[in-house]
Design a protein around this motif. Structure first.
Motif, short mmCIF file in Angstrom:
data_model
loop_
_atom_site.label_atom_id
_atom_site.label_comp_id
_atom_site.label_asym_id
_atom_site.label_seq_id
_atom_site.Cartn_x
_atom_site.Cartn_y
_atom_site.Cartn_z
N LEU A 159 0.77 -1.22 -0.04
CA LEU A 159 -0.12 0.05 -0.07
C LEU A 159 0.89 1.31 -0.01
O LEU A 159 2.14 1.34 0.54
CB LEU A 159 -0.93 0.01 1.18
CG LEU A 159 -2.01 -1.01 1.24
CD1 LEU A 159 -2.59 -1.20 2.82
CD2 LEU A 159 -3.02 -1.03 0.19
N PRO A 160 0.46 2.30 -0.50
CA PRO A 160 1.08 3.53 -0.57
C PRO A 160 1.19 4.20 0.82
O PRO A 160 0.45 3.86 1.55
CB PRO A 160 0.28 4.44 -1.56
CG PRO A 160 -0.92 3.85 -1.47
CD PRO A 160 -1.05 2.62 -1.19
N PRO A 161 2.19 5.29 0.95
CA PRO A 161 2.14 5.89 2.22
C PRO A 161 0.79 6.52 2.71
O PRO A 161 0.10 6.96 1.56
CB PRO A 161 3.43 6.97 2.15
CG PRO A 161 3.40 7.09 0.71
CD PRO A 161 2.91 5.93 0.02
N ILE A 162 0.64 7.18 3.83
CA ILE A 162 -0.14 8.09 4.28
C ILE A 162 0.28 9.14 5.18
O ILE A 162 1.47 8.80 5.79
CB ILE A 162 -1.46 7.26 5.24
CG1 ILE A 162 -0.78 6.53 6.40
CG2 ILE A 162 -2.22 6.29 4.18
CD1 ILE A 162 -1.86 6.18 7.31
N LEU A 163 -0.57 10.09 5.47
CA LEU A 163 0.27 11.29 6.25
C LEU A 163 -1.19 11.65 6.79
O LEU A 163 -2.05 12.13 6.08
CB LEU A 163 0.80 12.28 5.45
CG LEU A 163 1.23 13.36 6.27
CD1 LEU A 163 2.27 12.98 7.45
CD2 LEU A 163 1.89 14.43 5.63
N ASN A 164 -1.43 11.99 8.05
CA ASN A 164 -2.84 12.24 8.92
C ASN A 164 -2.68 13.82 9.26
O ASN A 164 -3.61 14.34 9.13
CB ASN A 164 -3.03 11.64 9.97
CG ASN A 164 -3.33 9.81 9.83
OD1 ASN A 164 -2.20 9.33 9.46
ND2 ASN A 164 -4.38 9.51 9.83
N ALA A 165 -1.40 14.28 9.85
CA ALA A 165 -1.28 15.49 10.26
C ALA A 165 -0.01 16.02 10.29
O ALA A 165 0.84 15.32 10.55
CB ALA A 165 -2.16 15.86 11.40
N VAL A 166 0.34 17.24 10.03
CA VAL A 166 1.63 17.84 10.23
C VAL A 166 1.62 19.07 10.85
O VAL A 166 0.83 20.12 10.89
CB VAL A 166 2.39 18.16 8.95
CG1 VAL A 166 3.45 19.05 8.62
CG2 VAL A 166 2.52 16.82 8.07
N GLU A 167 2.67 19.48 11.84
CA GLU A 167 3.13 20.51 12.33
C GLU A 167 4.41 21.01 12.15
O GLU A 167 5.24 20.14 12.13
CB GLU A 167 2.99 20.42 13.99
CG GLU A 167 1.69 20.12 14.43
CD GLU A 167 1.68 19.75 16.06
OE1 GLU A 167 1.80 20.87 16.90
OE2 GLU A 167 1.62 18.72 16.37
N ILE A 168 4.70 22.37 11.60
CA ILE A 168 6.19 22.78 11.70
C ILE A 168 6.23 24.01 12.31
O ILE A 168 5.29 25.04 12.14
CB ILE A 168 6.19 23.14 9.85
CG1 ILE A 168 5.85 21.77 9.02
CG2 ILE A 168 7.73 23.56 9.59
CD1 ILE A 168 5.84 21.95 7.66
N TYR A 169 7.38 24.13 13.03
CA TYR A 169 7.68 25.36 14.04
C TYR A 169 9.19 25.88 13.16
O TYR A 169 9.88 25.05 13.03
CB TYR A 169 7.81 24.84 15.38
CG TYR A 169 6.41 24.29 15.94
CD1 TYR A 169 5.56 25.17 16.36
CD2 TYR A 169 5.96 22.90 15.89
CE1 TYR A 169 4.34 24.67 17.08
CE2 TYR A 169 4.95 22.64 16.21
CZ TYR A 169 4.00 23.45 16.76
OH TYR A 169 2.87 22.89 17.54
N LYS A 170 8.93 26.99 13.53
CA LYS A 170 10.38 27.78 13.25
C LYS A 170 10.71 28.02 14.63
O LYS A 170 10.38 28.39 15.73
CB LYS A 170 10.40 29.05 12.72
CG LYS A 170 11.56 30.02 12.23
CD LYS A 170 11.23 30.57 11.05
CE LYS A 170 12.30 31.66 11.20
NZ LYS A 170 11.67 32.88 10.07
N LEU A 171 12.29 27.62 15.11
CA LEU A 171 12.84 27.85 16.50
C LEU A 171 13.57 29.29 16.21
O LEU A 171 14.12 29.72 15.62
CB LEU A 171 14.16 26.57 16.50
CG LEU A 171 14.45 26.29 17.90
CD1 LEU A 171 13.30 25.74 18.40
CD2 LEU A 171 15.51 25.06 17.57
#
Ligand code: NAG
Ligand code: NAG
Ligand code: NAG
Ligand code: NAG
Ligand code: NAG
Ligand code: NAG
Ligand code: NAG
Ligand code: NAG
Length: 294
Positions: A273-285
Motif C-alpha cells: 500500500l502507498p504511504p499515508i499522512l494524517n497531520a503535520v506541524e512545522i515550527y521555526k525555532l
C-alpha cells in the motif's frame, strides 16, 4: 509550578503592553482575554465553550480600542517555557500604523511534547495541518485538549482516506481524533507523498512533527510501510502506522541549512500500500533570550 509548564501563546495580531499573571481561569488551565471587552462582560464562546474575560485588568500602557473592522484574522502562536510567573506581550508600531490586538490566549502544555534545545528557545508556529480533511473544517478545543488549531489541507496528487469510527489510541502528543481519522494517500499508488516549505533564511531552524494513524483495517496480505526523507536524505523508516493508534515522528534535532525543505514519504519494497499522512506541524525555532526579562 506553572513555570514548569510550556505555554503557547496565540496572539491575534496587532505600543500595547499587557501584564498577564499566569493564573488559569478555569479547570482547563486556559487564559483567554478578549481585548476591548467591557469589564465584567465575560462570555463563553458558543462553539469552543472557552471562557473569555476582559483585558481591563491587564492593560499596562498604551492606547486602547479604536473600533476596528477586521474581516480576516491573523494569529501568531509561540510555544515556550516561561521562567517567571507572568507574561508581558508588547506590540510595537513598526511604521505600518497603530498596532492592535483582538485577543490573547494562553494554553498550558505538557512540557514533554514540544522540545526545544534550550529554555530560551521558542517554537513559532509555521503551520499545523489536518491532512486529507474530508470536512474542510478547522478543529481546536474541545477536539484538541490543548486548543491547538488544525487547518484542513489537501496535498496535491493525493486523495483522502478516512475511518468512519473515530477510534484512536492516543499518544502524548494528543492530536485530535477527528484530525487523525483522515489521511492523505497518493492517487498513484506507487508514487510518494511529497510536500515542502521554503526557509526565510538558510540559517533558520525548523522542527517538524508528522502524525500517523492507520485508518484502514489491512488484510493479512496487505502491508503499509514507508520511509521518510528530507531533501533526499534518510530521515525515518520504515514507518508502519498502527491501526487506530496515533504515532508521531519528529526531528530529533532542528532542520537547518537549506532554502527549501522537501519531505518525501516513499513506500518500501515490501509495502503493498502507498504511504499515508494524517497531520503535520512545522515550527521555526527562535531565540528569545533577549525578550524575557524580569
Ligand atoms: C469574570 O472573570 C473574572 C476572572 O475569572 C472573575 O473574577 C469575575 O468574577 C468574572 N465576572 C463575571 C461577571 O462573570
Ligand atoms: C466590516 O466590513 C465588512 C466588509 O467591509 C462589512 O460588511 C461589515 O458590515 C463591517 N462590520 C462592521 C461591524 O462594521
Ligand atoms: C500531561 O501528561 C500527563 C501524563 O501523560 C497527563 O496525566 C496530564 O493530564 C497531561 N496534562 C495535560 C494538561 O494534558
Ligand atoms: C469514510 O469513508 C467511507 C468509505 O471508505 C465512507 O463510506 C464514509 O461515509 C466515510 N465516513 C465519513 C464519516 O465521512
Ligand atoms: C506513478 O508513480 C511512479 C513512481 O513515482 C511513476 O514511475 C509512474 O510514472 C506514475 N504513474 C503515473 C500514471 O503517473
Ligand atoms: C540570515 O541570517 C544570518 C544570521 O542569522 C544573517 O546574518 C543574514 O543577514 C540573514 N540573511 C538574510 C538574507 O536575511
Ligand atoms: C527504507 O529504509 C530502510 C532502512 O531503514 C532501507 O533498508 C530501505 O532500503 C529503504 N527503502 C526504500 C524504498 O528507500
Ligand atoms: C521484505 O521482503 C523480503 C523478500 O521477500 C524479505 O526478505 C524481508 O524480510 C522483507 N522485509 C520486511 C521488513 O518485511
Amino acid at each position: 509550578m506553572m513555570g514548569m509548564l510550556r505555554h503557547f501563546l496565540s496572539v491575534l495580531l496587532g505600543v500595547l503592553t499587557f501584564l498577564v499573571l499566569i493564573k488559569a481561569q478555569d479547570q482547563s488551565g486556559f487564559i483567554s482575554i478578549d481585548c476591548g471587552l467591557p469589564e465584567n462582560l465575560n462570555y463563553s464562546d458558543k462553539i469552543t465553550t472557552i471562557n473569555y474575560i476582559s483585558d481591563a485588568n491587564f492593560i499596562n500602557t498604551g492606547l486602547m480600542k479604536s473600533p476596528l473592522n477586521v474581516s480576516r484574522y491573523t494569529f501568531y502562536e509561540i510555544i515556550y517555557t516561561p521562567s517567571i510567573d507572568y507574561i508581558q506581550p508588547c506590540l510595537v508600531n513598526t511604521g505600518n500604523g497603530t498596532p492592535f490586538i483582538s485577543a490573547i490566549e494562553l494554553r498550558p502544555l505538557n512540557n514533554t511534547i514540544y522540545v526545544t534545545d534550550s529554555a530560551k528557545s521558542v517554537l513559532s508556529l509555521l503551520t499545523r495541518l489536518d491532512i486529507g480533511s474530508i470536512t474542510n473544517l478547522q478543529y481546536r478545543y474541545k477536539d484538541d485538549v490543548y486548543d491547538r488549531i488544525w487547518l484542513p489541507f489537501q496535498l496535491i496528487d493525493t486523495k483522502p482516506l478516512n475511518t468512519s469510527n473515530g477510534l484512536l489510541i492516543q499518544s502524548i502528543y494528543s492530536p485530535p481524533a477527528i484530525v487523525m481519522s483522515t489521511a492523505a494517500t497518493p492517487v498513484n499508488v506507487s508514487a510518494p507523498i511529497i510536500f515542502h516549505w521554503d526557509a526565510d533564511n538558510v540559517t533558520d531552524q525548523y522542527v517538524i512533527y508528522m502524525h500517523f494513524n492507520e485508518v484502514e483495517e489491512l488484510t493479512k496480505s496487505e502491508a503499509r510501510a514507508f520511509n521518510i526523507t528530507v531533501n533526499g536524505l534518510f530521515f525515518y523508516g520504515p514507518m508502519i502506522p498502527g491501526y487506530q493508534v496515533a504515532d508521531t515522528i519528529l526531528s530529533p534535532t532542528p532542520l537547518t541549512g537549506a532554502e527549501r525543505y522537501i519531505i518525501s514519504l516513499f513506500k518500501t519494497e515490501n509495502s503493498t500500500l502507498p504511504p499515508i499522512l494524517n497531520a503535520v506541524e512545522i515550527y521555526k525555532l527562535k531565540d528569545f533570550s533577549k525578550s524575557e526579562t524580569a
